[in-house]
Design an enzyme around this catalytic site. Structure first.
Site, PDB file in Angstrom:
ATOM      1  CG  ASP A 136     -13.920   0.728  -9.277  1.00 18.62           C
ATOM      2  OD1 ASP A 136     -12.781   0.910  -9.760  1.00 18.62           O
ATOM      3  OD2 ASP A 136     -14.241  -0.312  -8.675  1.00 18.62           O
TER       4      ASP A 136
ATOM      5  CD  GLU B 154      -2.462  -5.154  -9.205  1.00 15.46           C
ATOM      6  OE1 GLU B 154      -2.272  -6.400  -9.217  1.00 15.46           O
ATOM      7  OE2 GLU B 154      -3.537  -4.645  -8.846  1.00 15.46           O
TER       8      GLU B 154
END
Ligand code: UGA
Ligand code: MN
Length: 335
Positions: free
Chosen positions: A193, A276
């Site tokens: 997205d 992350e």
């Protein structure tokens, strides 16, 4: 007058193209008669349609294509896409899942990636089976792709805040470890997205170990980025640091295949907000290992856009619409 290499190449390409076109035209008009180009007919005779000998020898065709390719290859001003074979491969790992926005988001991403040379697109669905609608987008794109599934584990699904896209990315990492073809390659996690500027892919491709760059539209700060002083990464600017060593977004870094291979057991953790950070910590980096890309992190080439969530549509009444176009439209909507 100075003639640029681009003009020279274009001139050669156009001349060859025009000659080729004219000769082909004559060949089409004289299908019953064959011969070989270069048999002593003047161009005037050929143009006047008097000549009969225009079947082009394979060797001549090969010669022409070699000359065209050579002029393209030696002209550094031409688009890098044409010299694709020389570029390191980018392995793009995209997690995706079924929702009303999935098809428009993937259409947009596919049509961005269609402009990028030398990529392998790993599109990995958080689903129990491959979606035919997604397959259709991949096939039509002409991109070299790998289409897999990696459903979110049941215990994660139960949680209120889920680690999204993690099983997909881990599946992608395993695929790269087993199937990479280019050690100069680079792995990038490209959510379905985001908005990607084509210049981002040039930056990704030059990563030697771990590269980082700014991401737009992250938190109330509007941007997340490594802090760069004198060409070196000294820390991170992000609206949500939350005790993270690497306060970066998933779209803000890429890692070389070589580095991934050095950590064969490294996985992304199922810890929401820390995916992350957990992954990057596992690479045992030093700050000085991080390559600041995008002009020393002064350019934004990727945006965390987030598509507005839509309600699941109500399917049309089958008895009324089954044999009309309306019914078929729902086969093209993921819900
Ligand atoms: C932010 C980060 O940009 C993500 O990389 C990170 O995984 C996520 O937060 C997180 O911490 O969970 P955000 O825009 O909030 O992303 O998340 P989504 O875009 O909804 O999901 C990230 C990716 O995972 C997307 O490619 C999405 O298609 C996929 N996803 C999402 C799944 O595969 N399954 C899901 O149930 C939800
Ligand atoms: Mn997102």
């Amino acid at each position: 007058m100075a003639v640029s290499p681009l003009h020279k190449s274009l001139f050669v390409v156009i001349c060859i193209g025009v000659s080729f076109f004219m000769l082909t035209l004559i060949a089409v008009h004289q299908p019953q008669q064959t011969g070989y180009l270069g048999g002593g007919n003047s161009m005037e005779e050929l143009l006047a349609g008097r000549s009969i000998s225009v079947k082009i020898d394979d060797a001549v065709v090969a010669n022409i294509s070699d000359r065209v390719l050579e002029s393209i290859r030696t002209d550094t001003t031409l688009c890098s896409a044409i010299r694709e074979t020389n570029l390191p491969m980018i392995y793009l790992i995209t997690p995706t899942y079924k929702r009303p926005e999935q098809i428009p988001d993937l259409t947009r991403l596919a049509q961005t990636l269609m402009h990028v040379p030398s990529i392998t697109w790993l599109i990995i669905e958080d689903a129990e089976s491959l979606s035919p609608v997604v397959t259709e987008i991949l096939k039509r794109s002409g991109i070299r792709y790998v289409h897999l599934i990696a459903p979110m584990p049941a215990e994660q699904k139960k949680k209120k805040v889920k680690a999204r896209g993690v099983s997909n990315r881990n599946k992608g990492l395993d695929w790269v470890r087993e199937n990479y073809v280019d050690t100069r390659g680079v792995v990038y996690f490209a959510d379905d997205d985001n908005t990607y500027d084509l210049r981002l892919f040039d930056e990704i491709r030059t990563v030697e170990k771990v590269g980082m760059w700014p991401v737009g539209l992250i938190t109330h700060f509007g941007v997340s980025s490594p802090v760069v002083r004198d060409g070196r990464v000294t820390g991170f600017y992000d609206g949500w640091v939350a005790n993270r060593k690497y306060a970066v977004d998933m779209a803000g870094f890429a890692v070389s295949v070589d580095t991934i291979l050095q950590f064969p057991d490294l996985k992304m953790p199922f810890v929401p907000g820390y995916e992350e950070d957990g992954f990057l910590k596992g690479l045992s980096l030093k700050l000085e290992d991080i390559e600041p890309k995008a002009d020393n992190c002064t350019k934004i080439y990727v945006w965390h856009t987030q598509t507005k969530k839509n309600k699941n549509p109500i399917k049309a009444n089958q008895t009324v619409y089954e044999f009309t176009n309306v019914w078929s439209l729902y086969e093209q909507i993921e819900m």
